[in-house]
Each structure stands twice: as C-alpha cells, then as structure tokens.
Design an enzyme around this catalytic site. Sequence first.
Site, PDB file in Angstrom:
ATOM      1  CG  ASN A 216      21.348  45.746  33.644  1.00 59.17           C
ATOM      2  OD1 ASN A 216      21.501  44.966  34.460  1.00 59.17           O
ATOM      3  ND2 ASN A 216      22.143  45.420  32.394  1.00 59.17           N
TER       4      ASN A 216
ATOM      5  N   GLY B  66      27.469  50.076  20.695  1.00 59.94           N
ATOM      6  CA  GLY B  66      26.804  50.313  18.838  1.00 59.94           C
ATOM      7  C   GLY B  66      26.093  49.437  18.216  1.00 59.94           C
ATOM      8  CD  GLU B  67      23.237  46.822  15.079  1.00 60.20           C
ATOM      9  OE1 GLU B  67      22.498  46.876  15.942  1.00 60.20           O
ATOM     10  OE2 GLU B  67      23.506  46.076  13.920  1.00 60.20           O
TER      11      GLU B  67
ATOM     12  CB  SER C 190      18.656  43.143  20.230  1.00 55.08           C
ATOM     13  OG  SER C 190      20.350  42.927  21.310  1.00 55.08           O
ATOM     14  CG  LEU C 191      12.296  39.335  19.631  1.00 56.77           C
ATOM     15  CD1 LEU C 191      11.979  40.405  18.038  1.00 56.77           C
ATOM     16  CD2 LEU C 191      11.946  37.588  19.431  1.00 56.77           C
ATOM     17  CG  ASN C 192      15.361  43.242  23.668  1.00 55.93           C
ATOM     18  OD1 ASN C 192      15.504  42.332  24.425  1.00 55.93           O
ATOM     19  ND2 ASN C 192      16.301  44.478  23.296  1.00 55.93           N
TER      20      ASN C 192
ATOM     21  CB  CYS D 269      20.385  50.850  25.161  1.00 53.63           C
ATOM     22  SG  CYS D 269      22.207  50.665  24.892  1.00 53.63           S
TER      23      CYS D 269
ATOM     24  CB  SER E 161      24.831  41.673  20.276  1.00 53.83           C
ATOM     25  OG  SER E 161      23.300  41.929  20.919  1.00 53.83           O
TER      26      SER E 161
ATOM     27  CB  CYS F 152      24.385  53.473  19.858  1.00 53.30           C
ATOM     28  SG  CYS F 152      23.208  52.082  18.928  1.00 53.30           S
TER      29      CYS F 152
HETATM   30  N1  SAH Z   1      23.413  46.933  19.272  1.00 52.41           N
HETATM   31  C1  SAH Z   1      23.382  45.551  19.657  1.00 52.41           C
HETATM   32  C2  SAH Z   1      24.544  46.331  20.125  1.00 52.41           C
HETATM   33  C3  SAH Z   1      24.797  46.143  21.925  1.00 52.41           C
HETATM   34  S1  SAH Z   1      23.628  46.072  22.843  1.00 52.41           S
HETATM   35  C4  SAH Z   1      22.052  45.364  20.159  1.00 52.41           C
HETATM   36  O1  SAH Z   1      21.090  46.033  19.823  1.00 52.41           O
HETATM   37  O2  SAH Z   1      22.500  43.759  19.832  1.00 52.41           O
HETATM   38  C5  SAH Z   1      23.780  44.535  24.217  1.00 52.41           C
HETATM   39  C6  SAH Z   1      22.436  44.216  24.510  1.00 52.41           C
HETATM   40  O3  SAH Z   1      22.142  44.729  25.369  1.00 52.41           O
HETATM   41  C7  SAH Z   1      21.256  43.881  23.629  1.00 52.41           C
HETATM   42  O4  SAH Z   1      20.806  42.759  23.437  1.00 52.41           O
HETATM   43  C8  SAH Z   1      20.189  45.098  24.689  1.00 52.41           C
HETATM   44  O5  SAH Z   1      18.667  44.667  24.086  1.00 52.41           O
HETATM   45  C9  SAH Z   1      21.408  45.144  25.869  1.00 52.41           C
HETATM   46  N2  SAH Z   1      20.424  46.206  26.320  1.00 52.41           N
HETATM   47  C10 SAH Z   1      20.813  47.543  26.371  1.00 52.41           C
HETATM   48  N3  SAH Z   1      19.972  48.233  27.119  1.00 52.41           N
HETATM   49  C11 SAH Z   1      19.573  47.163  28.236  1.00 52.41           C
HETATM   50  C12 SAH Z   1      19.340  47.105  29.812  1.00 52.41           C
HETATM   51  N4  SAH Z   1      19.649  48.442  30.084  1.00 52.41           N
HETATM   52  N5  SAH Z   1      19.345  46.551  30.494  1.00 52.41           N
HETATM   53  C13 SAH Z   1      19.493  45.202  29.753  1.00 52.41           C
HETATM   54  N6  SAH Z   1      19.899  44.509  28.439  1.00 52.41           N
HETATM   55  C14 SAH Z   1      20.456  45.767  28.020  1.00 52.41           C
END
Ligand code: SAH
Length: 357
Positions: free
Chosen positions: A300, A169-170, A224-226, A127, A202, A120
């Site tokens: 995670n 991936g995205e 994925s706002l976060n 991530c 996503s 990615c």
């Molecule tokens: N690129 C896309 C799809 C892949 S990530 C995206 O960003 O949405 C899928 C989901 O996993 C996303 O919501 C991302 O925020 C979450 N994610 C990634 N790493 C993580 C981690 N270590 N713990 C919890 N969620 C995680």
Amino acid sequence: MSRKMAIESEKKNIIELSRNQLASWLSDQGVKCYRAGQVLNWIYLRQADTFEVMSDLSKDIRNLLSRHFTIQRLKKTGLEISLDGSRKYLFGLEDGNVVETVLIPEKNHYTLCISSQVGCAQGCVFCLSARGGFIRNLTKGEMVSQVRDIKNDLDRSMPLTNIVFMGMGEPLANYKNVVSAIEVLTDSEFGLQFSSRRLTISTSGLISGLSDLGRDTQVNLAVSLNATENKTRDMLMPINRKYPIEQLLEACRRYPLKPRLRITIEYILISGINDTSDDGKRLVKLLRPIQSKINLIPFNEFEGCDFKRPEEKAIHNFQKILHDNNLTAVIRYSKGRDISAACGQLHANFKRSASLG
Ligand code: SAH
C-alpha cells in the site's frame, strides 16, 4: 476540577481487572467471589454501562461497585467508512492519544483489526504506523474495549467472529497486556466468547514472545516475513538484525500448532525489492519445512515512501511460483485503502483527536 470529578477520576475502570482480580477484590469486601462472574457477564455479554442495571445483584453490591469502579467505553472521536464497506474507528484514550480500529465486512461475518500499541517501535520502513515512533503500550482494557465497544454497535444481521491483532503496534512487544486481553476475548463463560481459533496475532518476528505465545495461548499466528534474504529484510525490518530469517523460521517451525492448523506468512510485495522470481523460489525453499499458508499483500503506497506496488502481472507471477510448488498463497488486497485503513496505514495522530474534540 470539581470534587465530584476528582472522585470519579480516582475510580478504576473495571475492564482493566481480570476475573480473578475482581473475585479477590470482592471477597476482600466480604462479597462472595462468584459474584465476579455475574458482574462480568453483564459487562461483556449484556454490554452494561452502569452497575445499577445489574438486577441480579443486591443494591448494596451495586453501590459498592459504583463507589469504586467505572465501566468505561473508549471515546469515539471519528469514524470513516470506505467504499468497500470497511469502517475505521478513531478512539480517543484517557491520556489524549488516539488509536485506530478497522471493522471489515466479509461474506457473512465481520473481522475486526485491532491495535496493540499507540505508534510502534519496530521501524519497518514500509509501514506508516512506524513513522511517528512508539508512544506507549495499550492496556489490556483498551484492547478489550476496541472489541466490546464495536460489538455493541453492531446489529444482529452479521456477527463479529474474527479478531486480528494487525492494527497499529507490535503485539508481542506488549506481551503481558495482549495475553490478558486474549483471556477476556476468549473466556467462553464470562468474557467475550470468541473462539481462539478465530483470533490471530500478527508479529514482525519477536522470537522470544513467539515461543511464549505458543505456550500461553491457542491463538493463530501470523508472521510478517516480507523478504527472502537477510540483507533485504535487514533493510525493510530492523528487527531482522536481531532475529534473522533462519532464526525466525526455526521459531515458526517449533511453534506448537494444533493439528491441521497453519501459520500465516505475510509477504508484502514491493516492486523491485522482494517480488522477483528468485524471491519466489527462495520463499518456496524457506517455507518448505513449515506448516504455512501465505498472504501476499500488494504494498500500500503512501506519501513519503518511495516504494511501489508491483504490476498486477508481477503479483500473479509471484503467486504462480508458490502455487506451482504446492504452497497455498492468497493475494490479499487490503480493504479500506481509500480511508487509510489498509494494512500498515493506521497512524496515531494527536492533533486529529484534538480537532475532533
Ligand atoms: N507489528 C505486527 C502487526 C502490525 S502490521 C506485524 O508486523 O505483523 C500488520 C501487517 O501489515 C503486517 O503484515 C505488515 O507487514 C503489513 N503492512 C505494513 N505496512 C504495509 C504497507 N504499506 N502495505 C502493505 N502491508 C503493510
């Protein structure tokens, strides 16, 4: 390479073709184009592995197809089964790369989490998939095959109904192939017959792709706002420096939602980074204009990343702020954590495929 193998490798994987492409290829060969539907029916509904079994086609047509095409499956190079029943499949691709796909048992159906790229490019710091960098986009056939091959493995006791593009991936950075894959997955006549309402893409927030997706498909959207402030999101997700929170949420607001449907907002909770009550309050404000529901994903943890998952109490307090303000928020404990199949833990790994043969 033997001569026979050389010829085999020149054949095209028929799963890469769309219905229209196959129909026009057939008609160029003097075969009625409606035969394309019959072929695809065999491939997707009856899971055929050879053209020989396609008994409603003449021998000539079957031979013609066998001379030019293969019906490929991905090479299963590994399978890990979690204590919670999730299964992580490792699929070897033609070029030696590996992708991961996770099958998640729910109460009465399965959900499949598929990958859209090897690696990615987004570089989100929380991530693991981002750590190895970007290797390449998956083809349409490689995405469709993750679904077709796993469906073929399942017995009839529980159906696979939901597909989420939340693996490696995205998806919106591989837009064309993702949309072609969606076409096959949702083709109710000659494809895999999933309802678009049960497909979710996503995204980390590629705004241009987002408006295209709303125009070209009817799938669900997860964003994925976060974070609730640009300075935090800039640090967590580099894409935010290009498309800051306001622009992203404005694009969400404009997303053409069908009545009664909502955008899923994914929000990873990371201790001390984005889990304070002020964050909760800001999130309420940000999401008020948007038809949304929120998935709170406790971070995670993985080796090499110092972020921590918040205490249970902090997670529930955060959820309560959202609930008290009439937002729907569900805490999603990722499945498959013991086999690194959880959100953000899928990881391309060349060596693993080599060692598994
Ligand atoms: N690129 C896309 C799809 C892949 S990530 C995206 O960003 O949405 C899928 C989901 O996993 C996303 O919501 C991302 O925020 C979450 N994610 C990634 N790493 C993580 C981690 N270590 N713990 C919890 N969620 C995680």
